[in-house]
Enzyme design. Structure first.
Site, PDB file in Angstrom:
ATOM      1  N   HIS A  13       0.791  -1.235   0.000  1.00 49.26           N
ATOM      2  CA  HIS A  13       0.000   0.000   0.000  1.00 49.26           C
ATOM      3  C   HIS A  13       0.814   1.271   0.000  1.00 49.26           C
ATOM      4  O   HIS A  13       0.249   2.360   0.075  1.00 49.26           O
ATOM      5  CB  HIS A  13      -0.905   0.047   1.233  1.00 49.26           C
ATOM      6  CG  HIS A  13      -2.122  -0.800   1.105  1.00 49.26           C
ATOM      7  ND1 HIS A  13      -3.298  -0.346   0.556  1.00 49.26           N
ATOM      8  CD2 HIS A  13      -2.344  -2.090   1.441  1.00 49.26           C
ATOM      9  CE1 HIS A  13      -4.194  -1.306   0.570  1.00 49.26           C
ATOM     10  NE2 HIS A  13      -3.646  -2.385   1.103  1.00 49.26           N
ATOM     11  N   LYS A  45      -9.017  13.965   3.661  1.00 51.63           N
ATOM     12  CA  LYS A  45      -8.134  12.801   3.727  1.00 51.63           C
ATOM     13  C   LYS A  45      -7.218  12.992   4.922  1.00 51.63           C
ATOM     14  O   LYS A  45      -7.174  14.076   5.487  1.00 51.63           O
ATOM     15  CB  LYS A  45      -7.317  12.675   2.442  1.00 51.63           C
ATOM     16  CG  LYS A  45      -6.654  14.000   2.003  1.00 51.63           C
ATOM     17  CD  LYS A  45      -5.870  13.855   0.716  1.00 51.63           C
ATOM     18  CE  LYS A  45      -6.717  13.789  -0.523  1.00 51.63           C
ATOM     19  NZ  LYS A  45      -6.708  12.514  -1.193  1.00 51.63           N
ATOM     20  N   ARG A  46      -6.480  11.952   5.316  1.00 54.71           N
ATOM     21  CA  ARG A  46      -5.535  12.130   6.409  1.00 54.71           C
ATOM     22  C   ARG A  46      -4.571  13.270   6.099  1.00 54.71           C
ATOM     23  O   ARG A  46      -4.237  13.502   4.943  1.00 54.71           O
ATOM     24  CB  ARG A  46      -4.745  10.821   6.626  1.00 54.71           C
ATOM     25  CG  ARG A  46      -5.532   9.775   7.370  1.00 54.71           C
ATOM     26  CD  ARG A  46      -5.957  10.232   8.738  1.00 54.71           C
ATOM     27  NE  ARG A  46      -4.825  10.314   9.628  1.00 54.71           N
ATOM     28  CZ  ARG A  46      -4.509   9.388  10.536  1.00 54.71           C
ATOM     29  NH1 ARG A  46      -5.270   8.332  10.696  1.00 54.71           N
ATOM     30  NH2 ARG A  46      -3.450   9.535  11.292  1.00 54.71           N
ATOM     31  N   LYS A  73       0.437  14.420   0.855  1.00 50.69           N
ATOM     32  CA  LYS A  73      -0.885  14.714   0.288  1.00 50.69           C
ATOM     33  C   LYS A  73      -1.052  16.209  -0.012  1.00 50.69           C
ATOM     34  O   LYS A  73      -1.996  16.624  -0.672  1.00 50.69           O
ATOM     35  CB  LYS A  73      -1.984  14.220   1.233  1.00 50.69           C
ATOM     36  CG  LYS A  73      -2.058  12.681   1.340  1.00 50.69           C
ATOM     37  CD  LYS A  73      -3.144  12.240   2.320  1.00 50.69           C
ATOM     38  CE  LYS A  73      -3.224  10.745   2.527  1.00 50.69           C
ATOM     39  NZ  LYS A  73      -3.998  10.053   1.480  1.00 50.69           N
ATOM     40  N   THR A  94      -8.603   6.403  -2.611  1.00 51.38           N
ATOM     41  CA  THR A  94      -9.954   5.909  -2.873  1.00 51.38           C
ATOM     42  C   THR A  94     -10.947   7.049  -2.689  1.00 51.38           C
ATOM     43  O   THR A  94     -12.045   7.003  -3.246  1.00 51.38           O
ATOM     44  CB  THR A  94     -10.334   4.742  -1.932  1.00 51.38           C
ATOM     45  OG1 THR A  94     -10.006   5.115  -0.591  1.00 51.38           O
ATOM     46  CG2 THR A  94      -9.612   3.475  -2.316  1.00 51.38           C
ATOM     47  N   LYS A 142     -14.648   8.146  -4.702  1.00 43.43           N
ATOM     48  CA  LYS A 142     -15.943   8.502  -4.099  1.00 43.43           C
ATOM     49  C   LYS A 142     -16.438   9.830  -4.650  1.00 43.43           C
ATOM     50  O   LYS A 142     -17.617   9.985  -4.966  1.00 43.43           O
ATOM     51  CB  LYS A 142     -15.821   8.591  -2.579  1.00 43.43           C
ATOM     52  CG  LYS A 142     -15.394   7.300  -1.907  1.00 43.43           C
ATOM     53  CD  LYS A 142     -14.994   7.560  -0.443  1.00 43.43           C
ATOM     54  CE  LYS A 142     -14.141   6.425   0.089  1.00 43.43           C
ATOM     55  NZ  LYS A 142     -13.424   6.804   1.323  1.00 43.43           N
TER      56      LYS A 142
HETATM   57  C1  LIG Z   1     -12.131   7.096   1.548  1.00 40.28           C
HETATM   58  C2  LIG Z   1     -11.655   7.486   2.871  1.00 40.28           C
HETATM   59  C3  LIG Z   1     -10.290   7.724   3.096  1.00 40.28           C
HETATM   60  C4  LIG Z   1      -9.255   7.640   2.001  1.00 40.28           C
HETATM   61  O1  LIG Z   1      -9.096   8.916   1.406  1.00 40.28           O
HETATM   62  P1  LIG Z   1      -7.864   9.213   0.419  1.00 40.28           P
HETATM   63  O2  LIG Z   1      -8.236  10.530  -0.175  1.00 40.28           O
HETATM   64  O3  LIG Z   1      -7.857   8.131  -0.589  1.00 40.28           O
HETATM   65  O4  LIG Z   1      -6.649   9.266   1.245  1.00 40.28           O
HETATM   66  C5  LIG Z   1      -9.876   8.088   4.360  1.00 40.28           C
HETATM   67  N1  LIG Z   1     -10.761   8.224   5.369  1.00 40.28           N
HETATM   68  C6  LIG Z   1     -12.080   8.019   5.191  1.00 40.28           C
HETATM   69  C7  LIG Z   1     -13.004   8.187   6.330  1.00 40.28           C
HETATM   70  C8  LIG Z   1     -12.572   7.640   3.949  1.00 40.28           C
HETATM   71  O5  LIG Z   1     -13.883   7.416   3.786  1.00 40.28           O
END
Ligand SMILES: *Cc1c(COP(=O)(O)O)cnc(C)c1O
Length: 804
Positions: free
Chosen positions: A351, A538-539, A544, A646, A650
């Site tokens: 990952h 995101k985190r 990022k 991911t 979404k």
């Molecule tokens: C989808 C999701 C992530 C992943 O987000 P990235 O932009 O791909 O880092 C992290 N936290 C939550 C709660 C999510 O639903």
């Protein structure tokens, strides 16, 4: 034996009966939490019938099963998901309404199961939903953490971590299975002896034994009876704890194992407790798999034909030496046979390519905590070293591929050597694994490497969380895509339809209104729902590049302040992010965002054009109202650093435009929608590599040659956003005195231009809507149903279960 209720009246009667039985109260007197508990328990019992039938069918037919070993499952809430998957949501909703109960209020009683940090944990949860919905026998194996990832509060602009007591009300979905408890052993020493056949045997004398008790959560698929199991292990005191002479200490040690989700998904930390957690759920999981196998089959010879184990990153990689240990020490297998079974059973998903995030443990830690496991790792290491010279003829690469080196155990190397499949999570990521991070492994074992681009469950992220868009899509292309998400592509025939474009914009406005109401309710800030909603959720991590987004906001703010004739199209910049508690840079960026928000939102000249919102406590439930309200999806990591992402999927599925770099799955998103239906900017991964290798980059060159950039960077330390000038010194230093490791400055101008381009395109309402619709249409590929089918076909070789 079908449903416990098949219509509204039956549901109401059963619900009323249970409230009275459980709490001795009438519906009117019962508290909301009691109603939630009763409804949840009722649904779990309802599911029990199919759960049992699924297990029996799999056993009867001798079907192969997959076990997804993951340290994290970021599940979120299950009530709505389960009601929808069971197809009884409307019955329950209407039944509750008859009883004067609003289903939304009951839904809000459920805590998010936050058993994970971010993307990796959410991926595991999406996979569980897809497995069951595709009728595939695939189960999860994880830890029952007492506390989820911390809850984030913002106090005086800063992140404050509060314990997430998700089990406060109990967990209605789980079933405790003390009968299936197993012992897990730690510490102690090894004794070697020779048995009566002259074979060297190992006797392991641990100094701590912990009882692992499983709590099973049923995983309900959509429109299917197939019900899989997410097994969460909890540590309890064993009957014979071994050399635990200090009982108080022993209890504390046991309790610590399942106390917390390790709050960092990117850097090497956690040390011994983390290793204990990893071994704990892996050892328990393997023990259960072996026991269950031997209830059906006479030996473990055919284990790899009936079971496969997918390792979600390296956290569960001790499964490899653990399975070897069980086969050799408990079931008398010779090394080569045990190795064949282990290797054929286990596969590994990588990952990350960030070197600081590749797990490595000091050898003495593993030696002292897991002496028998260490011996096995040591032997795997030596046999592999031998093969490097004698089988692969590549002793020259030893230093890059060895499992034990520099006093550490290299977990990814162990995973690659011990698995039959190694996959990356997006095409670009897999290429980087092959060409760069693991190129020496790829040279000698190319057949192991493969790609499985991540996905998200379109059920949670579209059908359930965005009923407005779902309805519009049903009205336009019918509902076949509910089960076949690739059918979303049919929307391509309608993207020019002006009426549809307008309807889409109305749906988006409705979602923006819902988010705006949430922002008003929780933060007491008014946002303009006609402004562009620009979201980065995101985190928080340097790679990022939330800071790049911040820098552009600062630049626009400064420009508008300096020149009253310059105004941007109204924009609401929304951030949501948790920072690992020990990650000081990330915490300072959060503070910077909040301080900046305060200044900008309260500036009457500027705030009609720009607002900055930080939504606290980002998690699955927040994501469910955030992603679908976005116009712009910020995916701006340094190219080559984000394995897949991911979140990007979404947003896309809900019709947001990707503003991003050519990184992770962004590349595949653009491949589908076309460059003209995304906003791509910045250095490509090869260019980033070049800059890094040439060592030619100097952050100060950019600083001194770009007046605009200089002003933005100076604003970090000149009191523009905080009276305390040192508040963001660490951010400034990371950027300027570590030579801008993530190349924000070289990408700054391109990013600012891309943002200007977005602004222009948004004002062509029809063109914008068409672009959004194309994104929705092309998003079917990113359903985790596709991902899971690929894993099932090419790695796991599992078949659907036909539950009678
Ligand atoms: C989808 C999701 C992530 C992943 O987000 P990235 O932009 O791909 O880092 C992290 N936290 C939550 C709660 C999510 O639903």
């Amino acid at each position: 034996m079908e449903n416990k209720f098949s219509n509204k009246e039956e549901f109401k009667n059963e619900f009323k009966r249970r409230i009275i039985e459980k709490y001795g109260r009438s519906i009117e007197q019962a508290h909301k939490t009691e109603k939630y508990m009763v409804l949840g328990t009722m649904i779990r019992d309802f599911v029990g019938v199919n759960w049992k039938a699924s297990k029996e069918t799999i056993a009867q037919k001798g079907q192969k099963q997959m076990f997804y070993f993951s340290m994290e499952f970021l599940i979120g809430r299950l009530l709505t998901n389960n009601l929808m998957n069971l197809g009884v949501y409307d019955i329950v909703k209407d039944g509750l309404a008859d009883l004067g109960i609003d289903i939304n209020e009951i839904e809000d009683m459920e805590s998010d199961a936050g058993l994970g940090n971010g993307g990796l944990g959410r991926l595991a949860a999406c996979f569980m939903d897809s497995l069951a919905s595709l009728n595939l026998p695939g189960h999860g194996n994880c830890i029952r953490y007492e506390y989820g990832l911390f809850k984030q509060k913002i106090v005086d602009h800063e992140q404050v971590e509060v314990p997430d007591q998700w089990l406060r009300l109990g967990n209605v979905w789980e079933v405790r299975k003390p009968k299936h408890a197993v012992d897990v052993k730690f510490g102690g020493h090894i004794e070697m002896y020779m048995n009566e056949h002259g074979k060297t045997k190992v006797n392991y004398v641990p100094d701590m034994i912990v009882r692992a008790v499983p709590y099973d959560v049923p995983i309900v698929g959509k429109n299917t009876k197939v019900t899989n199991t997410l097994r969460l292990w909890s540590a309890e005191a064993a009957e014979d704890p071994c050399n635990a002479n200090d009982f108080g200490q022993y209890i504390a040690d046991v309790k610590a194992i399942c106390q917390n989700v390790y709050p960092d998904d990117s850097t090497e930390e956690g040390r011994k407790l983390r290793i204990k957690q990893e071994y704990f759920f892996v050892s328990a999981g393997i023990a259960q798999i072996v026991k269950a196998h031997l209830r059906v089959y006479p030996s473990l010879d055919n284990l790899a034909d009936k079971v496969c184990i997918q390792l979600n990153d390296t956290h569960p990689v001790l499964a490899i030496p653990e399975l070897m240990r069980v086969l050799m020490d408990d079931y008398e297998y010779e090394w080569d046979d045990a190795w064949g079974i282990t290797h054929n059973t286990i596969s590994y998903t990588n990952h990350t390519v960030l070197s600081e995030a590749l797990e490595k443990w000091p050898i003495p830690y593993i030696q002292s905590l897991l002496p028998r496991i260490y011996l096995i790792i040591d032997e795997i290491h030596h046999r592999f070293e031998y093969n490097l010279s004698h089988v692969y003829n590549r002793p020259d690469i030893a230093k890059n591929v060895e499992i034990l080196k520099d006093g550490q155990v290299h977990m990814a190397n162990l995973a690659i050597v011990g698995s039959h499949s190694v996959n990356g999570v997006a095409a670009l990521h897999t290429e980087i694994l092959k060409k760069d991070v693991f190129k020496d492994f790829y040279a000698i074992m190319p057949e192991k490497f493969n790609n499985k681009t991540n996905g998200i469950t379109h059920r949670r992220w579209l059908l359930y969380s965005n009923p407005q868009l779902t309805k519009l899509l049903h009205d336009t292309i019918g509902n076949r895509f509910d089960e076949h998400p690739e059918d979303l592509i049919q929307l391509m025939d309608h993207v020019e339809d002006k009426q549809l474009q307008e309807s889409f914009m109305q749906v988006k406005l409705e979602r923006k209104k819902i988010l705006a109401d949430y922002i008003k309710k929780t933060l007491h800030i008014d946002v303009d729902i006609h402004s562009i909603f620009d979201v980065q959720a995101k985190r928080l991590h340097a790679y990022k590049r939330q800071l790049l987004n911040v820098m552009n906001i600062i630049a626009e703010y400064q420009h508008m302040k300096a020149d009253p004739s310059y105004r941007i199209y109204p924009r609401t910049f929304i951030f949501a992010a948790k920072a690992a508690p020990a990650y000081l840079f990330a915490k300072q960026v959060i503070k910077l965002i909040n301080c900046m928000a305060d200044v900008i939102n309260n500036d009457p000249e500027i705030s009609p054009y720009m607002k900055v919102i930080f939504i606290p406590n980002y998690g699955v439930s927040i994501a469910e109202i955030l992603m679908n309200a976005a116009d712009v999806s910020e995916q701006i990591s340094t190219a080559g650093k984000e394995a897949s992402g991911t979140g990007n999927m979404k947003f896309m599925m809900n019709g947001a435009i990707t503003l991003g770099t050519m990184d992770g799955a962004n590349v595949e998103i653009v491949e589908r929608v076309g460059m003209e239906n995304a906003e791509i900017f910045g250095l490509r991964a090869e260019q980033v590599d070049e800059i890094v290798h040439e060592k030619s980059y100097n952050v100060w060159d950019y600083y001194h040659h770009d007046e605009k950039l200089k002003k933005v960077i100076d604003a970090l330390v000149d009191g523009t956003f905080s009276e305390e000038k040192e508040d963001f010194r660490l951010v400034y230093n990371e950027l300027m005195f570590k030579n801008d490791e993530y190349l924000l400055l070289p990408d700054f101008e391109a990013y600012a231009e891309a943002q200007k381009h977005i602004e222009a395109r948004y004002q062509d309402r029809s063109g914008w809507a068409k672009m959004c619709l194309i994104n929705v249409a092309q998003s079917g590929y990113f359903s985790s149903d596709r991902t899971i089918q690929q894993y099932a076909d090419t790695i796991w070789h599992i078949q659907p279960v036909d539950v009678e």
